[in-house]
Motif scaffolding. Structure first.
Motif, mmCIF file in Angstrom:
data_model
loop_
_atom_site.group_PDB
_atom_site.id
_atom_site.type_symbol
_atom_site.label_atom_id
_atom_site.label_comp_id
_atom_site.label_asym_id
_atom_site.label_seq_id
_atom_site.Cartn_x
_atom_site.Cartn_y
_atom_site.Cartn_z
ATOM 1 N N GLN A 169 18.317 -43.412 -21.478
ATOM 2 C CA GLN A 169 18.443 -42.004 -20.936
ATOM 3 C C GLN A 169 18.171 -40.906 -22.360
ATOM 4 O O GLN A 169 19.033 -41.142 -23.209
ATOM 5 N N SER A 170 17.300 -40.129 -22.175
ATOM 6 C CA SER A 170 17.035 -39.329 -22.975
ATOM 7 C C SER A 170 17.729 -37.909 -22.715
ATOM 8 O O SER A 170 17.262 -36.805 -23.179
ATOM 9 N N TYR A 171 18.655 -37.905 -21.903
ATOM 10 C CA TYR A 171 19.443 -36.861 -21.482
ATOM 11 C C TYR A 171 20.762 -37.126 -21.568
ATOM 12 O O TYR A 171 21.392 -38.254 -21.660
ATOM 13 N N SER A 172 21.714 -36.067 -21.381
ATOM 14 C CA SER A 172 23.230 -36.139 -21.410
ATOM 15 C C SER A 172 23.499 -35.863 -19.843
ATOM 16 O O SER A 172 23.407 -34.779 -19.334
ATOM 17 N N GLY A 173 23.941 -37.036 -19.284
ATOM 18 C CA GLY A 173 24.079 -37.000 -17.750
ATOM 19 C C GLY A 173 25.186 -35.913 -17.336
ATOM 20 O O GLY A 173 25.002 -35.244 -16.219
ATOM 21 N N GLU A 174 26.161 -35.609 -18.052
ATOM 22 C CA GLU A 174 27.426 -34.694 -17.592
ATOM 23 C C GLU A 174 26.708 -33.291 -17.634
ATOM 24 O O GLU A 174 27.521 -32.292 -17.326
ATOM 25 N N VAL A 175 25.590 -33.067 -18.337
ATOM 26 C CA VAL A 175 25.250 -31.577 -18.574
ATOM 27 C C VAL A 175 23.742 -31.645 -17.899
ATOM 28 O O VAL A 175 23.034 -30.639 -18.140
ATOM 29 N N ALA A 176 23.170 -32.478 -17.125
ATOM 30 C CA ALA A 176 21.784 -32.439 -16.762
ATOM 31 C C ALA A 176 21.656 -32.871 -15.438
ATOM 32 O O ALA A 176 20.798 -32.153 -14.769
ATOM 33 N N MET A 177 22.518 -33.828 -14.903
ATOM 34 C CA MET A 177 22.395 -34.101 -13.442
ATOM 35 C C MET A 177 23.219 -33.947 -12.510
ATOM 36 O O MET A 177 24.516 -34.083 -12.854
ATOM 37 N N GLY A 178 22.820 -33.116 -11.336
ATOM 38 C CA GLY A 178 23.920 -32.868 -10.204
ATOM 39 C C GLY A 178 24.264 -34.301 -9.584
ATOM 40 O O GLY A 178 23.986 -35.243 -9.570
ATOM 41 N N HIS A 179 25.338 -34.050 -8.665
ATOM 42 C CA HIS A 179 25.881 -34.936 -7.901
ATOM 43 C C HIS A 179 24.856 -35.869 -7.059
ATOM 44 O O HIS A 179 24.939 -37.019 -6.867
ATOM 45 N N VAL A 180 23.909 -35.144 -6.308
ATOM 46 C CA VAL A 180 22.871 -35.301 -5.479
ATOM 47 C C VAL A 180 21.983 -36.531 -6.505
ATOM 48 O O VAL A 180 21.677 -37.594 -5.923
ATOM 49 N N THR A 181 21.663 -35.920 -7.356
ATOM 50 C CA THR A 181 20.671 -36.756 -8.175
ATOM 51 C C THR A 181 21.592 -38.216 -8.597
ATOM 52 O O THR A 181 20.808 -39.441 -8.850
ATOM 53 N N GLN A 182 22.816 -37.881 -9.262
ATOM 54 C CA GLN A 182 23.354 -39.053 -9.637
ATOM 55 C C GLN A 182 23.474 -40.202 -8.667
ATOM 56 O O GLN A 182 23.377 -41.352 -8.926
ATOM 57 N N THR A 183 23.957 -39.572 -7.357
ATOM 58 C CA THR A 183 24.511 -40.980 -6.371
ATOM 59 C C THR A 183 23.107 -41.023 -5.617
ATOM 60 O O THR A 183 22.954 -42.507 -5.498
ATOM 61 N N ALA A 184 22.657 -40.181 -4.952
ATOM 62 C CA ALA A 184 21.386 -40.503 -4.165
ATOM 63 C C ALA A 184 20.031 -41.029 -4.723
ATOM 64 O O ALA A 184 19.368 -41.865 -4.314
ATOM 65 N N GLY A 185 20.060 -40.920 -6.051
ATOM 66 C CA GLY A 185 18.971 -41.172 -6.912
ATOM 67 C C GLY A 185 19.253 -42.041 -7.804
ATOM 68 O O GLY A 185 18.719 -43.368 -7.816
ATOM 69 N N LEU A 186 20.004 -42.054 -8.900
ATOM 70 C CA LEU A 186 20.311 -42.987 -9.967
ATOM 71 C C LEU A 186 21.012 -44.083 -9.506
ATOM 72 O O LEU A 186 20.743 -45.094 -9.831
#
Length: 554
Positions: free
Chosen positions: A115-132
């Motif tokens: 992860q080259s990003y901070s999840g809590e300030v970069a990824m929304g709920h849909v990206t987190q659940t339906a994607g990652l």
């Protein structure tokens, strides 16, 4: 109770829990992959993707299924990130930049979760659940499917068929990963992990500063991130964050989840090839290296030189006070030896020598016990190398599980073990030599070199943890590390499946008085020795420039 005694009891409880579930879980997974029946929900999935689950596949067809499915996963996850700002429940986050979206898509589909990003300030709920989170399930199931295909190569004879990729993929997901993850998620919620789809909470701290707290479906993602040896955290602090890992009980549960499938799959292997003792030999080799690494890292961290460290009872900088030296070391060894990358402390803060052990755990190929599926097939490749070396010493044609290890088989095994070292060493050399690589480094000397070496070792071996200390979110590192993740994941699978097909076509060789007994402790020792020698000869110069130099001069 002294910290050392507490650490010993913790490791004892963990080993006991793993031993308790080894047989039932291993037997269950063998039954899942050997079953001729399909569940109703599985039939719906097969109809949806247009697959015939009963059609047998030779290794080229099986490989095409793996590559096509994974390529679609990379494309879907990339596009999902690029349009994130237009999706519901985006929490106001922007679309991910092209190079970072590629890096993240390659990372999660390859079971790396760098992860080259901070999840809590970069990824929304849909990206987190339906994607990652979805890729956490699917990438793990792909690894298990490839491992099962290799096991069938040993178990079957006079046929090139290795089963059906789509059937293995769906069964691994529906019957193994999903049920276990549901149970684990419920337990994590009971321990205090959060699970919701709320909006960001803005609060004022005691000092008057403003702070944003991100909610999310954390417990469910935490369960599969560890169970599937993925490692990508919802928060930047990963399992050091109290929302992901609230207390000592959840910490021990997460370590258990890291290890439970990799340590149980040798039982599955033994069950499917008709010799449980063969599985015991493999798991003994895995366990021996793992426990030695746990002891080494824990001792080195407690004995870290320096007055401040000694007064604190060990090197506590970068480690959670809730967990201390023992739990941090146990977690670090387990995560670097299982291709997980989940962390409850910052590995950059470990000492030079203990950090070198963590690096070595990945350089071994992460097969002690390794990732779900990848650990087993990696160890079986090393078993073939060990049998070949034994055959050279006694002047006898090597064989393993009744299959002749000829020129084709040993070439495929050799290609497998050369891929990741080439990616690691070439990538590290390029990053150190090129201006774009050096510009991202914030440390110099042996430790700075170790950070870059760790990054390419982690990416190429599909681990995902980091030493940190340099800016990974640059076009150079996003691209190079993304390529290392994809090549380090799927090139080895090419040779594993080709080897499985070659073995499945052979007819069994009867056992004679000269046959090497690969279920005996002698072979387990030979396997461990082969693993250490091959890795040592490959990586010792790089380790000497980084963690060894740092450890000997600190």
């Amino acid at each position: 109770m002294s910290p050392v005694l507490a650490d010993v009891l913790q490791v004892t409880a963990l080993v006991g829990a793993l031993a308790l579930v080894h047989r039932p879980l291993g037997d269950y997974m063998a039954a899942v992959y050997s079953s001729k029946k399909h569940l109703r929900i599985e039939r719906w999935i097969y109809r949806g993707v247009g697959a015939d689950p009963d059609a047998q596949m030779r290794w080229p067809a099986y490989l095409r299924g793996v590559l096509i499915f994974s390529a679609v996963g990379v494309l879907f996850l990339y596009l999902l990130q690029r349009v994130q700002d237009k999706l519901p429940l985006s929490l106001g986050f922007k679309a991910i930049t092209p190079d970072q979206a590629f890096n993240t898509a390659a990372s999660f589909v390859s079971n790396t979760n760098w992860q080259s990003y901070s999840g809590e300030v970069a990824m929304g709920h849909v990206t987190q659940t339906a994607g990652l989170a979805v890729q956490n399930f699917l990438s793990a199931a792909v690894g298990m499917a490839v491992a099962v295909a290799l096991v069938r190569g040993f178990a079957l004879s006079r046929t090139g068929d290795l089963g059906n990729f789509w059937s293995d993929l769906v069964r691994g997901t529906v019957r193994i990963l999903v049920p276990l993850s549901v149970v684990a998620a419920v337990v994590l919620v009971a321990c205090g992990a959060i699970q919701n789809f709320g909006d960001i909470h803005h609060i004022t701290t005691l000092t008057g500063d403003k702070q944003a707290l991100s909610p999310g479906a954390v417990a469910s993602q935490e369960a599969i991130k560890n169970l599937g040896t993925n490692g990508g955290g919802f928060f930047n602090a990963n399992s050091a964050h109290p929302f992901e890992n609230p207390n000592g009980l959840s910490n021990l549960l997460e370590i258990f989840l890291l290890l439970v499938i990799p340590f149980s799959m040798p039982r599955t292997f033994g069950k499917m090839v008709g010799s449980l003792k063969q599985g015991y030999a493999i798991v003994a080799a895995m366990g021996a290296v793992w426990i030695c690494a746990v002891v080494a890292v824990t001792w080195l961290e407690y004995a870290h030189p320096g007055t401040a460290s000694q007064l604190a009872g060990g090197a506590m900088e970068g480690k959670e006070q809730r967990f201390g030296e023992g739990s941090s070391s146990l977690f670090a060894v387990s995560t670097t030896m299982t291709s997980t990358g989940s962390v409850n402390s910052f590995h950059d803060s470990f000492g030079g020598l203990s950090g070198g052990v963590l690096l070595l755990g990945m350089m071994l190929g992460e097969i002690t016990p390794g990732g779900v599926g990848s650990g087993l097939y990696g160890m079986l490749i090393m078993a073939i190398i060990a049998v070949f070396l034994a055959g050279l010493m006694v002047g006898r044609t090597p064989e393993y599980l009744g299959k002749k290890i000829g020129t084709r088989e040993i070439k495929l095994a050799a290609c497998y073990i050369l891929i990741t070292p080439a990616l690691v060493l070439i990538g590290t050399a390029a990053a150190i030599a090129l201006p774009d690589g050096k510009a991202a480094m914030t440390n110099v000397g042996a430790h700075g070199f170790s950070e870059v070496l760790y990054a390419f070792t982690s990416a190429s071996n599909n681990n995902g943890s980091a030493f940190a200390g340099f800016g990974a979110n640059t076009p150079f590192f996003n691209t190079t590390l993304g390529l290392c993740m994809l090549l380090g994941r799927f090139l080895p699978m090419v040779f594993v499946l080709a080897l499985a097909g070659s073995l499945a076509e052979q007819k069994p060789i009867p056992e004679t008085a000269g046959t090497l007994r690969t279920e005996k402790p002698l072979f387990t020792g030979l396997l461990v020795g082969t693993l250490l020698i091959v890795t040592g000869l490959t990586f010792f110069p790089a380790l000497a420039l980084g963690p060894l130099a740092e450890g000997l001069t600190s």
